[in-house]
Design a protein around this motif. Structure first.
Motif, PDB file in Angstrom:
ATOM      1  N   GLU A  97       0.840  -1.211   0.000  1.00  0.00           N
ATOM      2  CA  GLU A  97       0.000   0.000   0.000  1.00  0.00           C
ATOM      3  C   GLU A  97       0.872   1.258   0.000  1.00  0.00           C
ATOM      4  OE1 GLU A  97      -2.412  -0.846   3.413  1.00  0.00           O
ATOM      5  OE2 GLU A  97      -3.421  -2.449   2.285  1.00  0.00           O
ATOM      6  N   ARG A  98       1.946   1.225   0.802  1.00  0.00           N
ATOM      7  CA  ARG A  98       2.827   2.397   0.843  1.00  0.00           C
ATOM      8  C   ARG A  98       3.524   2.594  -0.503  1.00  0.00           C
ATOM      9  NH1 ARG A  98       6.982   2.449   5.690  1.00  0.00           N
ATOM     10  NH2 ARG A  98       8.135   1.020   4.340  1.00  0.00           N
ATOM     11  N   PHE A  99       3.823   1.509  -1.176  1.00  0.00           N
ATOM     12  CA  PHE A  99       4.451   1.588  -2.502  1.00  0.00           C
ATOM     13  C   PHE A  99       3.508   2.302  -3.475  1.00  0.00           C
ATOM     14  CE2 PHE A  99       6.537  -0.647  -6.235  1.00  0.00           C
ATOM     15  CZ  PHE A  99       7.816  -0.182  -5.996  1.00  0.00           C
ATOM     16  N   ALA A 190      17.569  20.198   5.974  1.00  0.00           N
ATOM     17  CA  ALA A 190      16.219  19.639   6.007  1.00  0.00           C
ATOM     18  C   ALA A 190      16.160  18.443   5.083  1.00  0.00           C
ATOM     19  CB  ALA A 190      15.216  20.692   5.563  1.00  0.00           C
ATOM     20  N   ARG A 191      15.309  17.502   5.423  1.00  0.00           N
ATOM     21  CA  ARG A 191      15.147  16.314   4.592  1.00  0.00           C
ATOM     22  C   ARG A 191      13.955  16.471   3.663  1.00  0.00           C
ATOM     23  NH1 ARG A 191      11.719  12.176   5.103  1.00  0.00           N
ATOM     24  NH2 ARG A 191      12.347  10.153   4.299  1.00  0.00           N
ATOM     25  N   ALA A 192      12.899  17.084   4.168  1.00  0.00           N
ATOM     26  CA  ALA A 192      11.659  17.202   3.397  1.00  0.00           C
ATOM     27  C   ALA A 192      10.864  18.371   3.959  1.00  0.00           C
ATOM     28  CB  ALA A 192      10.859  15.914   3.533  1.00  0.00           C
ATOM     29  N   ALA A 200       6.902   9.945   0.904  1.00  0.00           N
ATOM     30  CA  ALA A 200       7.127   8.921  -0.135  1.00  0.00           C
ATOM     31  C   ALA A 200       8.476   8.265   0.122  1.00  0.00           C
ATOM     32  CB  ALA A 200       7.129   9.570  -1.512  1.00  0.00           C
ATOM     33  N   LYS A 201       8.576   6.997  -0.215  1.00  0.00           N
ATOM     34  CA  LYS A 201       9.866   6.329  -0.043  1.00  0.00           C
ATOM     35  C   LYS A 201      10.585   6.389  -1.391  1.00  0.00           C
ATOM     36  CE  LYS A 201      11.510   2.323   2.545  1.00  0.00           C
ATOM     37  NZ  LYS A 201      12.482   3.033   3.391  1.00  0.00           N
ATOM     38  N   CYS A 202      11.213   7.539  -1.636  1.00  0.00           N
ATOM     39  CA  CYS A 202      11.890   7.744  -2.917  1.00  0.00           C
ATOM     40  C   CYS A 202      13.369   8.013  -2.654  1.00  0.00           C
ATOM     41  CB  CYS A 202      11.251   8.895  -3.689  1.00  0.00           C
ATOM     42  SG  CYS A 202      11.324  10.475  -2.867  1.00  0.00           S
ATOM     43  N   ASN A 205      15.063  11.369  -1.256  1.00  0.00           N
ATOM     44  CA  ASN A 205      15.010  11.725   0.171  1.00  0.00           C
ATOM     45  C   ASN A 205      16.286  11.291   0.884  1.00  0.00           C
ATOM     46  OD1 ASN A 205      12.418  12.663  -0.133  1.00  0.00           O
ATOM     47  ND2 ASN A 205      11.434  10.871   0.782  1.00  0.00           N
ATOM     48  N   TYR A 206      16.801  10.148   0.455  1.00  0.00           N
ATOM     49  CA  TYR A 206      17.966   9.586   1.144  1.00  0.00           C
ATOM     50  C   TYR A 206      19.228  10.304   0.674  1.00  0.00           C
ATOM     51  CZ  TYR A 206      14.392   6.467   2.643  1.00  0.00           C
ATOM     52  OH  TYR A 206      13.238   5.998   3.210  1.00  0.00           O
ATOM     53  N   ALA A 207      19.263  10.639  -0.606  1.00  0.00           N
ATOM     54  CA  ALA A 207      20.397  11.424  -1.108  1.00  0.00           C
ATOM     55  C   ALA A 207      20.446  12.759  -0.364  1.00  0.00           C
ATOM     56  CB  ALA A 207      20.253  11.646  -2.613  1.00  0.00           C
ATOM     57  N   GLU A 236      10.717  15.529  13.330  1.00  0.00           N
ATOM     58  CA  GLU A 236      10.136  14.673  12.294  1.00  0.00           C
ATOM     59  C   GLU A 236      10.584  13.224  12.433  1.00  0.00           C
ATOM     60  OE1 GLU A 236      10.220  16.797   8.407  1.00  0.00           O
ATOM     61  OE2 GLU A 236       8.186  16.984   9.176  1.00  0.00           O
ATOM     62  N   GLU A 237      11.712  12.873  11.865  1.00  0.00           N
ATOM     63  CA  GLU A 237      12.189  11.486  11.921  1.00  0.00           C
ATOM     64  C   GLU A 237      13.678  11.488  11.632  1.00  0.00           C
ATOM     65  OE1 GLU A 237      10.807   8.985   8.689  1.00  0.00           O
ATOM     66  OE2 GLU A 237      10.652  10.704   7.356  1.00  0.00           O
ATOM     67  N   LEU A 238      14.259  10.296  11.618  1.00  0.00           N
ATOM     68  CA  LEU A 238      15.684  10.189  11.306  1.00  0.00           C
ATOM     69  C   LEU A 238      15.839   9.941   9.812  1.00  0.00           C
ATOM     70  CD1 LEU A 238      16.897   7.945  14.260  1.00  0.00           C
ATOM     71  CD2 LEU A 238      16.225  10.329  14.275  1.00  0.00           C
ATOM     72  N   GLY A 239      17.074   9.921   9.338  1.00  0.00           N
ATOM     73  CA  GLY A 239      17.319   9.741   7.915  1.00  0.00           C
ATOM     74  C   GLY A 239      16.650   8.505   7.333  1.00  0.00           C
ATOM     75  N   GLY A 240      16.645   7.415   8.089  1.00  0.00           N
ATOM     76  CA  GLY A 240      16.042   6.188   7.581  1.00  0.00           C
ATOM     77  C   GLY A 240      15.233   5.446   8.634  1.00  0.00           C
ATOM     78  N   MET A 241      14.693   6.171   9.594  1.00  0.00           N
ATOM     79  CA  MET A 241      13.957   5.537  10.702  1.00  0.00           C
ATOM     80  C   MET A 241      12.996   6.520  11.354  1.00  0.00           C
ATOM     81  SD  MET A 241      17.413   4.066  12.161  1.00  0.00           S
ATOM     82  CE  MET A 241      18.376   3.494  10.772  1.00  0.00           C
ATOM     83  N   GLY A 264       5.864   4.662   8.919  1.00  0.00           N
ATOM     84  CA  GLY A 264       6.636   3.433   9.138  1.00  0.00           C
ATOM     85  C   GLY A 264       5.759   2.280   9.603  1.00  0.00           C
ATOM     86  N   ILE A 265       6.051   1.122   9.058  1.00  0.00           N
ATOM     87  CA  ILE A 265       5.283  -0.076   9.429  1.00  0.00           C
ATOM     88  C   ILE A 265       5.751  -0.577  10.800  1.00  0.00           C
ATOM     89  CG2 ILE A 265       4.769  -2.466   8.715  1.00  0.00           C
ATOM     90  CD1 ILE A 265       5.160  -1.174   5.759  1.00  0.00           C
ATOM     91  N   THR A 266       7.028  -0.413  11.085  1.00  0.00           N
ATOM     92  CA  THR A 266       7.511  -0.755  12.427  1.00  0.00           C
ATOM     93  C   THR A 266       6.881   0.213  13.434  1.00  0.00           C
ATOM     94  OG1 THR A 266       9.591  -1.208  11.282  1.00  0.00           O
ATOM     95  CG2 THR A 266       9.617  -1.412  13.664  1.00  0.00           C
ATOM     96  N   ARG A 267       6.845   1.493  13.092  1.00  0.00           N
ATOM     97  CA  ARG A 267       6.229   2.515  13.948  1.00  0.00           C
ATOM     98  C   ARG A 267       4.801   2.125  14.292  1.00  0.00           C
ATOM     99  NH1 ARG A 267       2.677   6.474  12.962  1.00  0.00           N
ATOM    100  NH2 ARG A 267       2.874   8.535  13.944  1.00  0.00           N
ATOM    101  N   GLY A 307      12.712   0.922  12.400  1.00  0.00           N
ATOM    102  CA  GLY A 307      12.465   0.745  10.977  1.00  0.00           C
ATOM    103  C   GLY A 307      12.750  -0.707  10.632  1.00  0.00           C
ATOM    104  N   THR A 308      12.420  -1.092   9.434  1.00  0.00           N
ATOM    105  CA  THR A 308      12.616  -2.487   9.036  1.00  0.00           C
ATOM    106  C   THR A 308      14.084  -2.877   9.137  1.00  0.00           C
ATOM    107  OG1 THR A 308      10.716  -2.386   7.625  1.00  0.00           O
ATOM    108  CG2 THR A 308      12.314  -4.105   7.120  1.00  0.00           C
ATOM    109  N   ALA A 309      14.956  -2.034   8.599  1.00  0.00           N
ATOM    110  CA  ALA A 309      16.383  -2.360   8.611  1.00  0.00           C
ATOM    111  C   ALA A 309      16.929  -2.314  10.035  1.00  0.00           C
ATOM    112  CB  ALA A 309      17.136  -1.379   7.717  1.00  0.00           C
TER     113      ALA A 309
HETATM  114  N1  PLP Z   1      11.528   6.628   7.992  1.00  0.00           N
HETATM  115  C1  PLP Z   1      12.368   6.509   6.959  1.00  0.00           C
HETATM  116  C2  PLP Z   1      12.879   7.745   6.334  1.00  0.00           C
HETATM  117  C3  PLP Z   1      12.726   5.230   6.483  1.00  0.00           C
HETATM  118  O1  PLP Z   1      13.572   5.084   5.471  1.00  0.00           O
HETATM  119  C4  PLP Z   1      12.210   4.093   7.123  1.00  0.00           C
HETATM  120  C5  PLP Z   1      12.589   2.752   6.667  1.00  0.00           C
HETATM  121  O2  PLP Z   1      11.941   2.150   5.891  1.00  0.00           O
HETATM  122  C6  PLP Z   1      11.317   4.259   8.187  1.00  0.00           C
HETATM  123  C7  PLP Z   1      11.011   5.544   8.599  1.00  0.00           C
HETATM  124  C8  PLP Z   1      10.695   3.104   8.879  1.00  0.00           C
HETATM  125  O3  PLP Z   1       9.734   2.490   8.077  1.00  0.00           O
HETATM  126  P1  PLP Z   1       9.416   0.948   8.209  1.00  0.00           P
HETATM  127  O4  PLP Z   1       9.196   0.707   9.656  1.00  0.00           O
HETATM  128  O5  PLP Z   1       8.205   0.742   7.400  1.00  0.00           O
HETATM  129  O6  PLP Z   1      10.593   0.216   7.690  1.00  0.00           O
END
Ligand code: PLP
Ligand code: COI
Length: 361
Positions: A97-99, A190-192, A200-202, A205-207, A236-241, A264-267, A307-309
């Motif tokens: 769904e997030r995709f 700023a990230r976003a 969006a998971k694009c 954002n990570y670059a 807001e959030e961390l770079g990837g979490m 986040g799905i883990t969130r 986060g997932t990772a």
């Molecule tokens: N926020 C960012 C920016 C992420 O890259 C991730 C990792 O996917 C998350 C949050 C956590 O999301 P999820 O728990 O769905 O992996």
């Protein structure tokens, strides 16, 4: 209706001994399985040519739009091996769904959730021997992604797009393990922003987050926490979490979904599991001032990122140009309780009360 994938088994698949060697020390995202999934989308035709092919380099025209304008999205999810050898996905429809949401934001075509999940299942099934044993929290990290593969330099939505799924056996994301990490709070980058692509998971954002992350490294921090761009106040959030605080009175607090952070799905899973553990889940606006003062004053006793990772990683403290804030609860007792409860579900060590797991093998 399930789609039929054209399966082309890899002629150079690793031997069982080679796979075992990789699984003994997989690291994170260094090794990939023998196969990958690919599905093509063409304007006017829709999704076609679903395939499972040997893992290998892509052939992309140098003018492919993704290489110039970054029209790309991705997902991150895992397959877990249970004690009895079976292999399971965790809430894969949520990733699907997030995709779809990410695709809509980036003007990429809509991929039905069923097809997304089927593609993931095809890859996990053929490469199931790469799903590690649970010991050491190892798992198979799955990376579905979609790229604008059309050869065309005009700035518009691509008319040919490729969806791919690759997978990598992984151990812990942080070298520190569950010891507690320090987080850099950036005042500068700023990230976003509102109306941007934060939800969006694009790839972009990570670059965009890397410069801040490297600033964090210079200060001994592993990740960076972003503050909303315009008012420079809202956490807001961390770079990837995503990020959580635990208050002395048992509140489990995380920034509300405002359209600028990832859902986040883990969130989401932690909010549900935390409530079961007797905590009060709270999603709300958190100002940076309240966040950091609350740590200094002992209102917030623990913090963690998720986060997932990264799974759920305790945070020892936050640092910024303005100072340093250490959490009082350095034993991370509640964080570890939440972490264990989530992992116990994922690895099948406790009943799946929320019906989050889906068996693949
Ligand atoms: N926020 C960012 C920016 C992420 O890259 C991730 C990792 O996917 C998350 C949050 C956590 O999301 P999820 O728990 O769905 O992996
Ligand atoms: C994930 O947790 O799946 C992520 O995408 C974070 C990072 C590896 C980009």
């Amino acid at each position: 209706m399930p789609v039929t994938f054209d399966v082309q088994p890899s002629p150079s698949a690793r031997t069982d001994a080679e796979v075992a060697e990789i699984l003994a020390d997989p690291g994170f995202g260094r090794f990939f399985t023998d196969h990958m999934v690919s599905i093509t989308w063409t304007k006017g035709q829709g999704w076609h040519s679903p395939k499972v092919v040997p893992y290998g380099p892509l052939s992309l025209d140098p003018s492919a739009a993704v290489l110039h304008y970054g029209q790309e999205i991705f997902e991150g999810m895992k397959a877990y091996r249970h004690e009895d050898g079976s292999v399971w996905l965790f809430r894969p429809e949520r990733n699907g769904e997030r995709f779809r949401t990410s695709a809509a934001r980036m003007m990429l075509p809509d991929l039905p959730v069923d097809l997304f999940v089927q593609a993931v299942r095809e890859l996990v099934t053929i490469d199931a021997r790469y799903v590690p044993e649970a010991a050491g929290e190892h798992s198979l990290y799955i990376r579905p992604f979609m790229i604008a593969s059309e050869a065309f330099l005009g700035v518009r939505a691509a008319e040919e797009v490729t969806f791919l799924v690759i997978a990598s056996p992984v151990g812990p994301y942080f070298a520190e393990g569950v010891k507690g990490v320090d987080i850099w709070v950036t005042d500068k980058w700023a990230r976003a922003g509102v109306g941007g692509t934060g939800a969006a998971k694009c790839g972009g954002n990570y670059a965009a987050s890397l410069i801040a992350q490297y600033e964090g490294y210079e200060h001994g921090c592993t990740q960076v926490m972003f503050i909303e761009a315009a008012e420079k106040d809202r956490v807001e959030e961390l770079g990837g979490m995503n990020v959580f605080l635990i208050s002395a009175d048992g509140q489990l607090v995380t920034p509300a979904l405002t359209g600028t952070i990832l859902d986040g799905i883990t969130r989401d899973s932690i909010l549900a599991v935390g409530e079961q553990l007797g905590l009060t889940p709270v999603e709300r606006r958190l100002s940076a001032q309240e966040f950091l003062d609350g740590i200094a004053e002992g209102t917030f006793v623990e913090a963690f990122c998720c986060g997932t990772a990264a799974v759920i990683s305790p945070i020892s403290g936050f640092k910024s140009e303005r100072g340093e804030w250490r959490l009082k609860g350095q034993d991370f007792a509640t964080t570890v309780r939440i972490r264990d409860a989530v992992l116990d579900i994922q690895y099948g060590r406790t009943p799946d009360r929320f019906d989050w797991l889906q068996r693949v093998v």
